[in-house]
Design an enzyme around this catalytic site. Sequence first.
Site, PDB file in Angstrom:
ATOM      1  N   ARG A  82      -8.295 -25.319 -27.435  1.00  0.00           N
ATOM      2  CA  ARG A  82      -8.873 -26.629 -27.791  1.00  0.00           C
ATOM      3  C   ARG A  82     -10.261 -26.788 -27.170  1.00  0.00           C
ATOM      4  NH1 ARG A  82      -4.912 -25.751 -30.196  1.00  0.00           N
ATOM      5  NH2 ARG A  82      -3.068 -27.073 -30.405  1.00  0.00           N
ATOM      6  N   SER A 125      -3.167 -36.393 -29.831  1.00  0.00           N
ATOM      7  CA  SER A 125      -2.885 -36.161 -28.408  1.00  0.00           C
ATOM      8  C   SER A 125      -4.024 -36.737 -27.583  1.00  0.00           C
ATOM      9  CB  SER A 125      -2.803 -34.662 -28.120  1.00  0.00           C
ATOM     10  OG  SER A 125      -1.871 -34.068 -28.978  1.00  0.00           O
ATOM     11  N   GLU A 133      -8.555 -35.653 -24.176  1.00  0.00           N
ATOM     12  CA  GLU A 133      -9.050 -34.761 -25.228  1.00  0.00           C
ATOM     13  C   GLU A 133     -10.158 -35.420 -26.060  1.00  0.00           C
ATOM     14  OE1 GLU A 133      -6.304 -32.164 -27.700  1.00  0.00           O
ATOM     15  OE2 GLU A 133      -7.174 -33.427 -29.262  1.00  0.00           O
TER      16      GLU A 133
HETATM   17  P1  FAD Z   1     -14.831 -36.806 -34.700  1.00  0.00           P
HETATM   18  O1  FAD Z   1     -13.709 -37.492 -34.020  1.00  0.00           O
HETATM   19  O2  FAD Z   1     -15.705 -37.623 -35.577  1.00  0.00           O
HETATM   20  O3  FAD Z   1     -15.732 -36.086 -33.594  1.00  0.00           O
HETATM   21  C1  FAD Z   1     -15.119 -35.357 -32.554  1.00  0.00           C
HETATM   22  C2  FAD Z   1     -16.229 -34.666 -31.734  1.00  0.00           C
HETATM   23  O4  FAD Z   1     -16.854 -33.666 -32.530  1.00  0.00           O
HETATM   24  C3  FAD Z   1     -17.336 -35.610 -31.308  1.00  0.00           C
HETATM   25  O5  FAD Z   1     -17.807 -35.197 -30.048  1.00  0.00           O
HETATM   26  C4  FAD Z   1     -18.419 -35.414 -32.362  1.00  0.00           C
HETATM   27  O6  FAD Z   1     -19.702 -35.716 -31.876  1.00  0.00           O
HETATM   28  C5  FAD Z   1     -18.262 -33.935 -32.661  1.00  0.00           C
HETATM   29  N1  FAD Z   1     -18.619 -33.585 -34.037  1.00  0.00           N
HETATM   30  C6  FAD Z   1     -18.078 -34.103 -35.183  1.00  0.00           C
HETATM   31  N2  FAD Z   1     -18.628 -33.520 -36.262  1.00  0.00           N
HETATM   32  C7  FAD Z   1     -19.526 -32.612 -35.787  1.00  0.00           C
HETATM   33  C8  FAD Z   1     -20.423 -31.701 -36.402  1.00  0.00           C
HETATM   34  N3  FAD Z   1     -20.533 -31.593 -37.735  1.00  0.00           N
HETATM   35  N4  FAD Z   1     -21.215 -30.940 -35.606  1.00  0.00           N
HETATM   36  C9  FAD Z   1     -21.140 -31.022 -34.244  1.00  0.00           C
HETATM   37  N5  FAD Z   1     -20.325 -31.873 -33.607  1.00  0.00           N
HETATM   38  C10 FAD Z   1     -19.511 -32.655 -34.371  1.00  0.00           C
HETATM   39  N6  FAD Z   1      -6.490 -31.920 -33.210  1.00  0.00           N
HETATM   40  C11 FAD Z   1      -5.991 -30.666 -33.145  1.00  0.00           C
HETATM   41  O7  FAD Z   1      -6.662 -29.736 -32.677  1.00  0.00           O
HETATM   42  N7  FAD Z   1      -4.745 -30.385 -33.583  1.00  0.00           N
HETATM   43  C12 FAD Z   1      -3.940 -31.326 -34.121  1.00  0.00           C
HETATM   44  O8  FAD Z   1      -2.814 -31.026 -34.522  1.00  0.00           O
HETATM   45  C13 FAD Z   1      -4.430 -32.673 -34.194  1.00  0.00           C
HETATM   46  N8  FAD Z   1      -3.659 -33.661 -34.674  1.00  0.00           N
HETATM   47  C14 FAD Z   1      -4.135 -34.937 -34.728  1.00  0.00           C
HETATM   48  C15 FAD Z   1      -3.312 -35.941 -35.264  1.00  0.00           C
HETATM   49  C16 FAD Z   1      -3.755 -37.243 -35.351  1.00  0.00           C
HETATM   50  C17 FAD Z   1      -2.855 -38.318 -35.909  1.00  0.00           C
HETATM   51  C18 FAD Z   1      -5.085 -37.557 -34.926  1.00  0.00           C
HETATM   52  C19 FAD Z   1      -5.612 -38.960 -35.065  1.00  0.00           C
HETATM   53  C20 FAD Z   1      -5.906 -36.570 -34.387  1.00  0.00           C
HETATM   54  C21 FAD Z   1      -5.437 -35.246 -34.276  1.00  0.00           C
HETATM   55  N9  FAD Z   1      -6.221 -34.216 -33.756  1.00  0.00           N
HETATM   56  C22 FAD Z   1      -5.740 -32.928 -33.714  1.00  0.00           C
HETATM   57  C23 FAD Z   1      -7.583 -34.484 -33.265  1.00  0.00           C
HETATM   58  C24 FAD Z   1      -8.660 -34.480 -34.394  1.00  0.00           C
HETATM   59  O9  FAD Z   1      -8.071 -34.623 -35.650  1.00  0.00           O
HETATM   60  C25 FAD Z   1      -9.480 -33.192 -34.373  1.00  0.00           C
HETATM   61  O10 FAD Z   1     -10.113 -33.018 -33.123  1.00  0.00           O
HETATM   62  C26 FAD Z   1     -10.550 -33.175 -35.478  1.00  0.00           C
HETATM   63  O11 FAD Z   1     -11.178 -31.928 -35.540  1.00  0.00           O
HETATM   64  C27 FAD Z   1     -11.623 -34.256 -35.278  1.00  0.00           C
HETATM   65  O12 FAD Z   1     -12.407 -34.299 -36.438  1.00  0.00           O
HETATM   66  P2  FAD Z   1     -13.330 -35.515 -36.771  1.00  0.00           P
HETATM   67  O13 FAD Z   1     -14.141 -35.145 -37.971  1.00  0.00           O
HETATM   68  O14 FAD Z   1     -12.541 -36.763 -36.870  1.00  0.00           O
HETATM   69  O15 FAD Z   1     -14.265 -35.543 -35.486  1.00  0.00           O
HETATM   70  P1  NAP Z   2       5.723 -30.271 -29.597  1.00  0.00           P
HETATM   71  O1  NAP Z   2       6.187 -29.435 -30.731  1.00  0.00           O
HETATM   72  O2  NAP Z   2       6.533 -31.445 -29.141  1.00  0.00           O
HETATM   73  O3  NAP Z   2       5.429 -29.330 -28.356  1.00  0.00           O
HETATM   74  C1  NAP Z   2       4.897 -29.879 -27.138  1.00  0.00           C
HETATM   75  C2  NAP Z   2       3.821 -28.954 -26.598  1.00  0.00           C
HETATM   76  O4  NAP Z   2       4.414 -27.714 -26.301  1.00  0.00           O
HETATM   77  C3  NAP Z   2       2.747 -28.726 -27.631  1.00  0.00           C
HETATM   78  O5  NAP Z   2       1.567 -29.349 -27.194  1.00  0.00           O
HETATM   79  C4  NAP Z   2       2.632 -27.225 -27.756  1.00  0.00           C
HETATM   80  O6  NAP Z   2       1.374 -26.706 -27.362  1.00  0.00           O
HETATM   81  C5  NAP Z   2       3.650 -26.653 -26.828  1.00  0.00           C
HETATM   82  N1  NAP Z   2       4.521 -25.722 -27.592  1.00  0.00           N
HETATM   83  C6  NAP Z   2       5.640 -26.037 -28.293  1.00  0.00           C
HETATM   84  N2  NAP Z   2       6.179 -24.914 -28.816  1.00  0.00           N
HETATM   85  C7  NAP Z   2       5.382 -23.897 -28.460  1.00  0.00           C
HETATM   86  C8  NAP Z   2       5.406 -22.487 -28.693  1.00  0.00           C
HETATM   87  N3  NAP Z   2       6.389 -21.920 -29.392  1.00  0.00           N
HETATM   88  N4  NAP Z   2       4.428 -21.741 -28.170  1.00  0.00           N
HETATM   89  C9  NAP Z   2       3.434 -22.296 -27.464  1.00  0.00           C
HETATM   90  N5  NAP Z   2       3.352 -23.619 -27.202  1.00  0.00           N
HETATM   91  C10 NAP Z   2       4.316 -24.408 -27.686  1.00  0.00           C
HETATM   92  O7  NAP Z   2       4.234 -30.806 -29.933  1.00  0.00           O
HETATM   93  P2  NAP Z   2       3.729 -31.990 -30.839  1.00  0.00           P
HETATM   94  O8  NAP Z   2       3.036 -32.960 -29.985  1.00  0.00           O
HETATM   95  O9  NAP Z   2       4.781 -32.459 -31.800  1.00  0.00           O
HETATM   96  O10 NAP Z   2       2.596 -31.262 -31.682  1.00  0.00           O
HETATM   97  C11 NAP Z   2       2.919 -30.225 -32.580  1.00  0.00           C
HETATM   98  C12 NAP Z   2       1.699 -29.375 -32.827  1.00  0.00           C
HETATM   99  O11 NAP Z   2       0.650 -30.170 -33.377  1.00  0.00           O
HETATM  100  C13 NAP Z   2       1.123 -28.762 -31.544  1.00  0.00           C
HETATM  101  O12 NAP Z   2       0.628 -27.493 -31.837  1.00  0.00           O
HETATM  102  C14 NAP Z   2       0.017 -29.701 -31.148  1.00  0.00           C
HETATM  103  O13 NAP Z   2      -1.034 -29.059 -30.468  1.00  0.00           O
HETATM  104  C15 NAP Z   2      -0.455 -30.206 -32.511  1.00  0.00           C
HETATM  105  N6  NAP Z   2      -0.957 -31.591 -32.389  1.00  0.00           N
HETATM  106  C16 NAP Z   2      -2.160 -31.782 -31.788  1.00  0.00           C
HETATM  107  C17 NAP Z   2      -2.685 -33.055 -31.686  1.00  0.00           C
HETATM  108  C18 NAP Z   2      -4.052 -33.278 -31.080  1.00  0.00           C
HETATM  109  O14 NAP Z   2      -4.581 -34.372 -31.205  1.00  0.00           O
HETATM  110  N7  NAP Z   2      -4.637 -32.291 -30.446  1.00  0.00           N
HETATM  111  C19 NAP Z   2      -1.973 -34.137 -32.157  1.00  0.00           C
HETATM  112  C20 NAP Z   2      -0.721 -33.915 -32.722  1.00  0.00           C
HETATM  113  C21 NAP Z   2      -0.216 -32.628 -32.846  1.00  0.00           C
HETATM  114  P3  NAP Z   2       0.138 -26.563 -28.387  1.00  0.00           P
HETATM  115  O15 NAP Z   2      -0.468 -27.915 -28.401  1.00  0.00           O
HETATM  116  O16 NAP Z   2      -0.706 -25.553 -27.699  1.00  0.00           O
HETATM  117  O17 NAP Z   2       0.614 -26.095 -29.712  1.00  0.00           O
END
Ligand code: FAD
Ligand code: NAP
Length: 338
Positions: A165, A236, A332
């Site tokens: 990430r 998250s 994050e």
């Molecule tokens: P923004 O929120 O608009 O921006 C995020 C950052 O990126 C800011 O610092 C911004 O300045 C910068 N940025 C945006 N666009 C650009 C660009 N073109 N060039 C340079 N910088 C830029 N993330 C995960 O990794 N995995 C997940 O499973 C996941 N699940 C999510 C679920 C939900 C319900 C929500 C609300 C969020 C989740 N996220 C997850 C977080 C988010 O969706 C990601 O980080 C996504 O990539 C953000 O995209 P955005 O366009 O909304 O960025």
């Molecule tokens: P989950 O399945 O309840 O698991 C909890 C955490 O354990 C996750 O963050 C995941 O890490 C880790 N995990 C679970 N199984 C794993 C495996 N087999 N190997 C390695 N790591 C494992 O998680 P959840 O919150 O429902 O999310 C599911 C997936 O969606 C995750 O991959 C999570 O990262 C992604 N997610 C991300 C965001 C965001 O905003 N970043 C929001 C929602 C969901 P990892 O996060 O490294 O996978």
Amino acid sequence: MITPVENADLTALNSFGFASRAQYLFDVASDAELLEAVAYADERQLPFLVIGGGSNLVLDEYIPGVVVRQISGGYRVLEEDEGSVLLEVAAGQNWHQLVEQVVDAGWSGLENMALIPGTVGAAPVQNIGAYGVELKDRFVSLTAYDREKQVFVEFSASQCGFGYRNSVFKSVAPGRYIITRVRLRLNKQFVQKTGYGVLSQYLNGQEVTARSVFDAIVAIRQSKLPDPRDLGNAGSFFENPVVPVEQCEQLRAAHPDLVAYPERDGFMKLAAGWLIDHAGWKGYRTGRVGVYEKQALVLVNYGQGSARELMDLASKIQASVMEKYGVALVPEPRCYPQ
Ligand code: FAD
Ligand code: NAP
């Protein structure tokens, strides 16, 4: 010549739904328009922020300076051979819609990352990932505008410094580069990556395709995560802390049900959601913000909440997890102004 919207309402442009206004908002549809917006900020020495879908942001009530949104989307096929396609995708493209389009086209590689909100341009910033797959697994290169050198530059995967990430765009040079195009290589044959616990349980040994994995991910996510349209959130709220193996073993001795997974050599990734839940925060509500009742890692805005209330709550959670487990939680999403 494009003109900004002054005092622009960003409430619908951030997934927390916090009431926020930008001094100037530019919606840009081309590289030329992007350069105009950059020049507007530079000539007036204004702060500059690029936003995508606002799904990883905590916005305060007022964002001084220029906010830029890239509104052009779509992809084109740059190369195609027997086994793969190389796509170039515009930064303003909605990520989830891209995933659905490529699954429909019969290409595999993105399906585990269905339903991640936001844009393609933001995807490299934190090397988005879910259910065992990360952007870097499919990433080839990107184009970005370098605000410091005032030129468009190309980044290979290694130059992006992708980590868990993380990338150079997030931690080394935040704000310096505006990503405009991303290139991804996808497989024509389905490549199955369904080892992630909850996903393999859901699929229960049945034969799968990219489409059925996509559908499974959508169903799992919809059952666990609040839709920002119903309940404001940024997914998250804290990163999963990565700690040395020895620290993880000490914690496990005291808390045998601790959830942790191997990370890189000598390090373990702790599930931040487990730490927050077991520190007693799941379902906690204070005023107009709180901790989601089905997933303690997600902080929510019940409506009319503010960035300040949320950050107060986040600080209390950080202090309590530090006191109970000796582990630092790092938010994050990016907070603006910082
Ligand atoms: P923004 O929120 O608009 O921006 C995020 C950052 O990126 C800011 O610092 C911004 O300045 C910068 N940025 C945006 N666009 C650009 C660009 N073109 N060039 C340079 N910088 C830029 N993330 C995960 O990794 N995995 C997940 O499973 C996941 N699940 C999510 C679920 C939900 C319900 C929500 C609300 C969020 C989740 N996220 C997850 C977080 C988010 O969706 C990601 O980080 C996504 O990539 C953000 O995209 P955005 O366009 O909304 O960025
Ligand atoms: P989950 O399945 O309840 O698991 C909890 C955490 O354990 C996750 O963050 C995941 O890490 C880790 N995990 C679970 N199984 C794993 C495996 N087999 N190997 C390695 N790591 C494992 O998680 P959840 O919150 O429902 O999310 C599911 C997936 O969606 C995750 O991959 C999570 O990262 C992604 N997610 C991300 C965001 C965001 O905003 N970043 C929001 C929602 C969901 P990892 O996060 O490294 O996978």
